[in-house]
Design an enzyme around this catalytic site. Structure first.
Site, PDB file in Angstrom:
ATOM      1  N   SER A  64       5.819   0.482  -1.891  1.00  0.00           N
ATOM      2  CA  SER A  64       3.988   0.119  -2.320  1.00  0.00           C
ATOM      3  C   SER A  64       3.106   0.873  -1.929  1.00  0.00           C
ATOM      4  O   SER A  64       2.252   1.264  -1.948  1.00  0.00           O
ATOM      5  CB  SER A  64       3.535  -0.813  -1.584  1.00  0.00           C
ATOM      6  OG  SER A  64       4.120  -2.576  -2.367  1.00  0.00           O
ATOM      7  N   LYS A  67       1.493   2.353  -4.564  1.00  0.00           N
ATOM      8  CA  LYS A  67       0.322   1.706  -5.871  1.00  0.00           C
ATOM      9  C   LYS A  67      -1.033   1.595  -5.508  1.00  0.00           C
ATOM     10  O   LYS A  67      -2.077   2.976  -6.491  1.00  0.00           O
ATOM     11  CB  LYS A  67       0.555   0.316  -4.860  1.00  0.00           C
ATOM     12  CG  LYS A  67       1.242  -0.485  -5.187  1.00  0.00           C
ATOM     13  CD  LYS A  67       1.059  -1.762  -4.156  1.00  0.00           C
ATOM     14  CE  LYS A  67       2.625  -2.694  -4.929  1.00  0.00           C
ATOM     15  NZ  LYS A  67       1.943  -3.989  -3.820  1.00  0.00           N
ATOM     16  N   TYR A 189       7.128  -0.118 -12.683  1.00  0.00           N
ATOM     17  CA  TYR A 189       6.162  -0.948 -11.337  1.00  0.00           C
ATOM     18  C   TYR A 189       7.009  -1.024 -10.421  1.00  0.00           C
ATOM     19  O   TYR A 189       7.646   0.054  -9.969  1.00  0.00           O
ATOM     20  CB  TYR A 189       5.448  -1.854 -11.406  1.00  0.00           C
ATOM     21  CG  TYR A 189       5.389  -2.342 -10.220  1.00  0.00           C
ATOM     22  CD1 TYR A 189       4.289  -2.003  -9.377  1.00  0.00           C
ATOM     23  CD2 TYR A 189       7.085  -3.672  -9.299  1.00  0.00           C
ATOM     24  CE1 TYR A 189       4.471  -2.335  -7.693  1.00  0.00           C
ATOM     25  CE2 TYR A 189       6.598  -4.017  -8.487  1.00  0.00           C
ATOM     26  CZ  TYR A 189       5.454  -3.275  -6.991  1.00  0.00           C
ATOM     27  OH  TYR A 189       5.453  -4.266  -6.297  1.00  0.00           O
ATOM     28  N   TYR A 241      -2.345  -5.171   3.583  1.00  0.00           N
ATOM     29  CA  TYR A 241      -2.304  -6.803   2.946  1.00  0.00           C
ATOM     30  C   TYR A 241      -2.793  -7.404   3.938  1.00  0.00           C
ATOM     31  O   TYR A 241      -4.269  -6.949   4.560  1.00  0.00           O
ATOM     32  CB  TYR A 241      -0.801  -7.202   2.730  1.00  0.00           C
ATOM     33  CG  TYR A 241       0.493  -6.487   2.236  1.00  0.00           C
ATOM     34  CD1 TYR A 241       0.410  -5.603   0.993  1.00  0.00           C
ATOM     35  CD2 TYR A 241       0.480  -5.610   2.946  1.00  0.00           C
ATOM     36  CE1 TYR A 241       0.644  -5.045   0.512  1.00  0.00           C
ATOM     37  CE2 TYR A 241       2.194  -4.583   2.353  1.00  0.00           C
ATOM     38  CZ  TYR A 241       1.993  -4.213   1.088  1.00  0.00           C
ATOM     39  OH  TYR A 241       2.322  -2.988   0.310  1.00  0.00           O
ATOM     40  N   VAL A 259       6.998  -1.233   1.780  1.00  0.00           N
ATOM     41  CA  VAL A 259       8.722  -1.657   2.544  1.00  0.00           C
ATOM     42  C   VAL A 259       9.899  -1.307   2.524  1.00  0.00           C
ATOM     43  O   VAL A 259      11.203  -1.281   2.882  1.00  0.00           O
ATOM     44  CB  VAL A 259       9.177  -3.253   1.462  1.00  0.00           C
ATOM     45  CG1 VAL A 259       8.285  -4.895   1.789  1.00  0.00           C
ATOM     46  CG2 VAL A 259       9.759  -2.460   0.134  1.00  0.00           C
TER      47      VAL A 259
END
Ligand code: GLN
Length: 607
Positions: A64, A67, A189, A241, A259
């Protein structure tokens, strides 16, 4: 010698090594193969130096953390308006894989959760999914400063099992957020998540964001500067998050976790930080990564909301032209006037980076000084930079002071484009622009002339040969001899009269009218003006003390008339009239004593 930063990072790693807790991610099967003990920390400075400790060359997948970089790429490619219509910037407080879509528009709440990231992957430029992938990997590589590749096994593993993400992609298609083929964007992605990096790469990617989008080593622009704040804001509010609020509260750095076990944290204008430790907490954030950031933030005071310094820091010394007058040697009339009024010229030494808070303080101090001020000299020598808004406020203040007949001039900003640029672009159109001098001496002389009234008048003063300081006190018959021996010469404005290092031709100059600047060359080829001489003063007189090489360069500031006396003629005349030499040497020593006194005063003022 080992840097204390390195020592600190090594000891931080040792302290964290024993920290237990957390599990490897296992929902992507391939990720569970990581070694749970891996731990590395890297910190990259704004001049591109990396401090690393631990398994800093161990590669892992970025997940992530890709992103924010792909979001950045979409902003750069499609513009803010277009991207904002497709993806929001509100923190969801949800888990990374939640299906948080705006109930009306279907737009994902932010680009840091999977839904938003899958949407952003579909937004980068490129006519085909393949071209879009090329764009994504090239952009991420620019942030890292090296060509990145992917871990094919992790990519395949996620692509084969990522059913939830597949469902999210179809939802996005359903709401018209993804225009093209949603499965193709989803594969891109998955690919961006499986990009291989090491801890140092992460720190460099973070440092590129910290450095306004410019990679600190390669100098390549990875992102237009205007988008950097947007990316960092989204990282600050959504990067961790459902832990984002506590993260900002406690640790306070824009950050992003993945992760794979990585975390980046960005300290704008200061550091980029990368951490890798694959054991995750229940929210999917690296357990030891969070702890490392917590300790770094505490020990180095890195919380972004921490006060940066005292506003007064923008202003250093304040002194007046009474303490540091110009190096021009004024005529007696000018001197007595200046002695009385020179404290009305104020020098303000600004330093550091001048932002709005700093400039507010400087202007407030200037306003306090108004009753006793004719001119302000803002000495910018120690200023590192100025913000656009601070430059605008300075210009506005300058014009208001001008309305009260107080001049504000700048000194020592020549050639420093970042400062000059904002001072010129923020000046109102109706204004003639700011006045800026190469050194304090030129600035203070300008202010002195302003005090003295019409500066032009000074140039029409003309003296008789007998009034020249060096010839003062000569009996008339000796003066007549000197008058016979001199030749008169005129110099045009800007004309060099003497050059440093040149073998002297034995001439001593007496100024009848006009001004000359005495310059000494500096190491970098520029010149520093050390004095301005006017009517009645002499130069080149060191020849009388046996110095044969010229020790300074002399330039005519305006049209200058001089009498020139040959040292040989002096020898000749002095043979029959020893009083001539005695008087000259007496006057010369008086003159030198005065120069020494002024130099001492200057040194004291600068100390
Ligand atoms: N590829 C992962 C996923 O989409 C990335 C998630 C993450 O790092 N938080 O599930």
């Amino acid at each position: 010698m080992q840097s204390p930063i390195q020592v600190y990072l090594d000891s931080l790693r040792t302290r964290l090594a024993s920290m237990q807790g957390g599990e490897l991610a296992n929902y992507i099967p391939e990720l569970s193969k990581a070694d749970p003990s891996w731990l590395s920390i890297s910190l990259v400075t704004m001049d591109g130096v990396a401090y690393s400790t631990g398994d800093s060359e161990q590669q892992f997948t970025i997940q992530s953390i890709s992103k924010p970089f792909v979001f950045a790429t979409a902003l750069a490619d499609r513009g803010v308006d277009f991207v904002t219509r497709k993806v929001g910037v509100e923190p969801s407080g949800d888990a990374f894989n939640s299906i948080s879509l705006n109930p009306k528009t279907g737009a994902p709440l932010n680009p840091m959760i999977n839904a938003g990231a899958i949407a952003t992957a579909s937004l980068v430029s490129g006519g085909t999914p393949e071209a879009q992938w090329e764009r994504i990997i090239a952009s991420m590589s620019a942030f890292a400063g090296r060509e990145l590749g992917i871990d094919a096994a992790v990519y395949r593993s996620e692509s084969e099992t990522g059913f939830r993400n597949r469902a999210i992609a179809w939802m996005l298609k359903n709401f018209g957020i993804i225009d093209g083929e949603p499965m193709a964007s989803l594969e891109n992605y998955f690919r961006q998540c499986s990009v291989l990096v090491d801890c140092r790469d992460l720190a460099y990617m973070a440092a590129t964001l910290a450095n306004g989008g410019l990679h600190p080593l390669t100098g390549e622009r990875a992102l237009p500067v205007e988008h950097v704040e947007r990316v960092l804001s989204v990282m600050a509010t959504c990067g961790m998050y459902d832990f984002a609020g506590s993260w900002l509260y406690e640790i306070g750095m824009p950050a992003k976790s993945g992760v794979g076990g990585g975390i980046i944290a960005v300290l704008p204008g200061r550091f980029g930080i990368g951490i890798f430790s694959p054991r995750l907490d229940a929210k999917g954030n690296s357990v030891r990564g969070i702890e490392a950031c917590r300790q770094l933030s505490q020990d180095f005071g890195l919380h972004v909301f921490r006060r940066a310094g005292e506003p007064a820091m923008a202003l250093g010394r304040v002194y007046t032209a009474a303490e540091a007058p110009s190096k021009r040697q004024p005529t007696p009339d000018m001197r007595s006037y200046l002695n009385e009024h020179a404290q009305r010229i104020k020098y303000l030494c600004l330093h550091g980076y001048i932002a709005v808070d700093g400039v507010e303080y400087v202007i407030r101090r200037m306003i306090d000084m108004v009753p006793d001020t004719a001119s302000f000299i803002l000495d910018m020598h120690q200023v590192d930079g100025i913000s656009e808004s601070a430059a605008r406020l300075l210009n506005e203040a300058r014009l208001r002071f001008a309305g009260d007949d107080i001049a504000v001039v700048f000194s020592r900003i020549h050639g420093r484009h970042a400062i000059e640029h904002f001072l010129s672009t923020t000046a109102p159109k109706t204004d003639h622009g700011y006045l800026s001098f190469e050194d304090n001496d030129l600035a203070v002389e300008w202010c002195e002339n302003r005090l003295l009234g019409d500066s032009q008048q000074a140039t029409v003063i003309r003296v008789a040969l007998g009034d020249c300081a060096l010839l003062k006190g000569l009996p008339p018959e000796l003066l007549a001899l000197v008058a016979d021996a001199v030749v008169k010469k005129q110099f045009a404005p800007g004309e060099p009269i003497l050059t440093t290092g040149e073998a002297g031709d034995g001439h001593v100059f007496f100024i009848e009218q006009g001004y000359v600047s005495i310059l000494v060359p500096l190491d970098d080829g520029a010149h520093q003006r050390i004095a301005t001489l006017g009517p009645g003063m002499s130069f080149g007189e060191m020849i009388l003390l046996g110095q044969s090489k010229r020790s300074a360069t002399v330039i005519a500031d305006c049209q200058v008339n001089c009498w020139i006396l040959d040292a040989d003629d002096i020898d000749h005349l002095a043979h029959d009239a020893p009083m001539l030499r005695i008087t000259l040497l007496e006057n010369l020593s008086r003159d030198m004593a005065e120069k020494l006194r002024r130099a001492t005063q200057w040194i004291a003022a600068l100390a």
